[in-house]
Motif scaffolding. Structure first.
Motif, mmCIF file in Angstrom:
data_model
loop_
_atom_site.group_PDB
_atom_site.id
_atom_site.type_symbol
_atom_site.label_atom_id
_atom_site.label_comp_id
_atom_site.label_asym_id
_atom_site.label_seq_id
_atom_site.Cartn_x
_atom_site.Cartn_y
_atom_site.Cartn_z
ATOM 1 N N VAL A 178 0.843 -1.210 0.000
ATOM 2 C CA VAL A 178 0.000 0.000 0.000
ATOM 3 C C VAL A 178 0.870 1.250 0.000
ATOM 4 O O VAL A 178 0.619 2.205 -0.748
ATOM 5 C CB VAL A 178 -0.975 -0.021 1.204
ATOM 6 C CG1 VAL A 178 -1.658 1.316 1.378
ATOM 7 C CG2 VAL A 178 -2.001 -1.122 1.033
ATOM 8 N N ASP A 179 1.921 1.259 0.800
ATOM 9 C CA ASP A 179 2.836 2.409 0.837
ATOM 10 C C ASP A 179 3.529 2.608 -0.507
ATOM 11 O O ASP A 179 3.705 3.741 -0.969
ATOM 12 C CB ASP A 179 3.880 2.240 1.942
ATOM 13 C CG ASP A 179 3.289 2.436 3.332
ATOM 14 O OD1 ASP A 179 2.210 3.077 3.426
ATOM 15 O OD2 ASP A 179 3.898 1.951 4.302
ATOM 16 N N HIS A 225 -3.857 11.908 -5.054
ATOM 17 C CA HIS A 225 -4.458 11.013 -6.047
ATOM 18 C C HIS A 225 -5.593 10.157 -5.446
ATOM 19 O O HIS A 225 -6.602 9.909 -6.090
ATOM 20 C CB HIS A 225 -3.390 10.111 -6.653
ATOM 21 C CG HIS A 225 -3.900 9.210 -7.732
ATOM 22 N ND1 HIS A 225 -4.214 9.674 -8.978
ATOM 23 C CD2 HIS A 225 -4.184 7.883 -7.737
ATOM 24 C CE1 HIS A 225 -4.662 8.668 -9.721
ATOM 25 N NE2 HIS A 225 -4.639 7.564 -8.977
ATOM 26 N N PHE A 226 -5.420 9.711 -4.244
ATOM 27 C CA PHE A 226 -6.423 8.856 -3.596
ATOM 28 C C PHE A 226 -7.283 9.697 -2.666
ATOM 29 O O PHE A 226 -6.755 10.480 -1.875
ATOM 30 C CB PHE A 226 -5.754 7.722 -2.812
ATOM 31 C CG PHE A 226 -4.958 6.799 -3.679
ATOM 32 C CD1 PHE A 226 -5.591 5.864 -4.480
ATOM 33 C CD2 PHE A 226 -3.572 6.867 -3.719
ATOM 34 C CE1 PHE A 226 -4.862 5.015 -5.288
ATOM 35 C CE2 PHE A 226 -2.845 6.021 -4.518
ATOM 36 C CZ PHE A 226 -3.484 5.098 -5.308
ATOM 37 N N PRO A 252 -4.673 3.994 -0.419
ATOM 38 C CA PRO A 252 -5.468 3.320 -1.451
ATOM 39 C C PRO A 252 -6.054 2.021 -0.896
ATOM 40 O O PRO A 252 -5.505 1.429 0.032
ATOM 41 C CB PRO A 252 -4.461 3.038 -2.564
ATOM 42 C CG PRO A 252 -3.143 3.054 -1.899
ATOM 43 C CD PRO A 252 -3.246 3.971 -0.721
ATOM 44 N N GLU A 253 -7.145 1.586 -1.490
ATOM 45 C CA GLU A 253 -7.743 0.319 -1.086
ATOM 46 C C GLU A 253 -6.913 -0.829 -1.652
ATOM 47 O O GLU A 253 -6.184 -0.659 -2.635
ATOM 48 C CB GLU A 253 -9.174 0.222 -1.612
ATOM 49 C CG GLU A 253 -10.110 1.212 -0.989
ATOM 50 C CD GLU A 253 -11.522 1.056 -1.521
ATOM 51 O OE1 GLU A 253 -11.821 0.032 -2.165
ATOM 52 O OE2 GLU A 253 -12.325 1.964 -1.278
ATOM 53 N N CYS A 288 -4.672 -1.293 -5.184
ATOM 54 C CA CYS A 288 -3.257 -1.715 -5.175
ATOM 55 C C CYS A 288 -3.055 -2.944 -6.051
ATOM 56 O O CYS A 288 -2.082 -3.034 -6.809
ATOM 57 C CB CYS A 288 -2.801 -2.009 -3.753
ATOM 58 S SG CYS A 288 -2.775 -0.562 -2.688
ATOM 59 N N TRP A 289 -3.960 -3.875 -5.939
ATOM 60 C CA TRP A 289 -3.850 -5.109 -6.730
ATOM 61 C C TRP A 289 -3.937 -4.796 -8.221
ATOM 62 O O TRP A 289 -3.161 -5.303 -9.025
ATOM 63 C CB TRP A 289 -4.927 -6.099 -6.310
ATOM 64 C CG TRP A 289 -4.891 -7.370 -7.084
ATOM 65 C CD1 TRP A 289 -5.810 -7.835 -7.932
ATOM 66 C CD2 TRP A 289 -3.826 -8.333 -7.089
ATOM 67 N NE1 TRP A 289 -5.434 -9.034 -8.469
ATOM 68 C CE2 TRP A 289 -4.201 -9.370 -7.968
ATOM 69 C CE3 TRP A 289 -2.602 -8.431 -6.448
ATOM 70 C CZ2 TRP A 289 -3.395 -10.473 -8.220
ATOM 71 C CZ3 TRP A 289 -1.811 -9.544 -6.694
ATOM 72 C CH2 TRP A 289 -2.204 -10.533 -7.568
ATOM 73 N N ARG A 290 -4.879 -3.960 -8.611
ATOM 74 C CA ARG A 290 -5.003 -3.574 -10.029
ATOM 75 C C ARG A 290 -3.736 -2.886 -10.517
ATOM 76 O O ARG A 290 -3.257 -3.145 -11.626
ATOM 77 C CB ARG A 290 -6.198 -2.638 -10.220
ATOM 78 C CG ARG A 290 -7.516 -3.331 -10.144
ATOM 79 C CD ARG A 290 -8.627 -2.335 -10.409
ATOM 80 N NE ARG A 290 -9.907 -2.913 -10.033
ATOM 81 C CZ ARG A 290 -10.944 -2.223 -9.622
ATOM 82 N NH1 ARG A 290 -10.858 -0.903 -9.536
ATOM 83 N NH2 ARG A 290 -12.056 -2.815 -9.294
#
Length: 185
Positions: free
Chosen positions: A144-145, A155-156, A161-162, A166-168
């Motif tokens: 996440v960091d 940006h978030f 961010p969720e 992050c995965w995307r």
């Protein structure tokens, strides 16, 4: 009345033992309720099946007593009466076998439920141990960091961010990297 008191004390002592066991295993209260509810439901089913069995055994003994009375009434039963009695006995034995088969099937199903419940409990314990692993939150926080550092400051909408975002982002970066590697070769 004594039997009910015995069952209540046995149930409460079993539940106490089981809750102590679950606390020793560090199982969450949700899993404890799930397991206790399943065990309680299975106990109720076993109690109902035991009552049904006792009732059927009582019916059998009453029918046998009735049969003896009928046999004693007529000193010399006729051939037709014997045939009727034999037919009734055969019918009764057939119904008894059906009930025994039903009882055995219910007992097997309950045993399978208990086994399934135990495997679910083991799976819950395994998953809880994975969740309690301190390296997982550290890894997630570092990802996440990384994503937050690679984007502009505002940006978030939230400060972080969720995980889905992050995965995307990671998937997109890896896909781009793979495509670049393939072009080079």
């Amino acid at each position: 009345m004594n039997r009910q008191t015995n069952q209540l004390s046995q149930n409460s002592s079993t539940q106490l033992y089981y809750s102590q066991y679950l606390k020793q295993q560090q199982v969450s209260p949700i899993a404890e309720r799930f397991v206790a509810d399943e065990v309680q439901e299975l106990r109720k089913q076993i109690e109902q099946l035991t009552k049904q069995l006792e009732f059927k055994e009582q019916m059998i003994s009453e029918m046998r007593a009735h049969q003896k009375i009928l046999m004693n009434r007529s000193s010399e039963p006729t051939h037709q009466q014997k045939d009727i009695l034999v037919e009734k006995i055969k019918e009764f034995e057939m119904r008894l076998k059906e009930k025994e088969a039903q009882f055995q099937n219910q007992l097997i199903e309950n045993s399978l439920l208990v086994k399934e419940n135990q495997s679910l409990k083991q799976e819950i314990i395994r998953l809880e141990s994975l969740i309690k692993d301190p390296s997982i939150p550290k890894f997630v926080n570092s990802i996440v960091d990384l994503v937050r550092q690679c984007h502009p400051q505002n940006h978030f909408p939230n400060s972080k961010p969720e995980l889905r975002e992050c995965w995307r982002w990671l998937k997109k970066i890896l896909n781009d990297y793979i495509q670049i590697k393939q072009r080079m070769h």
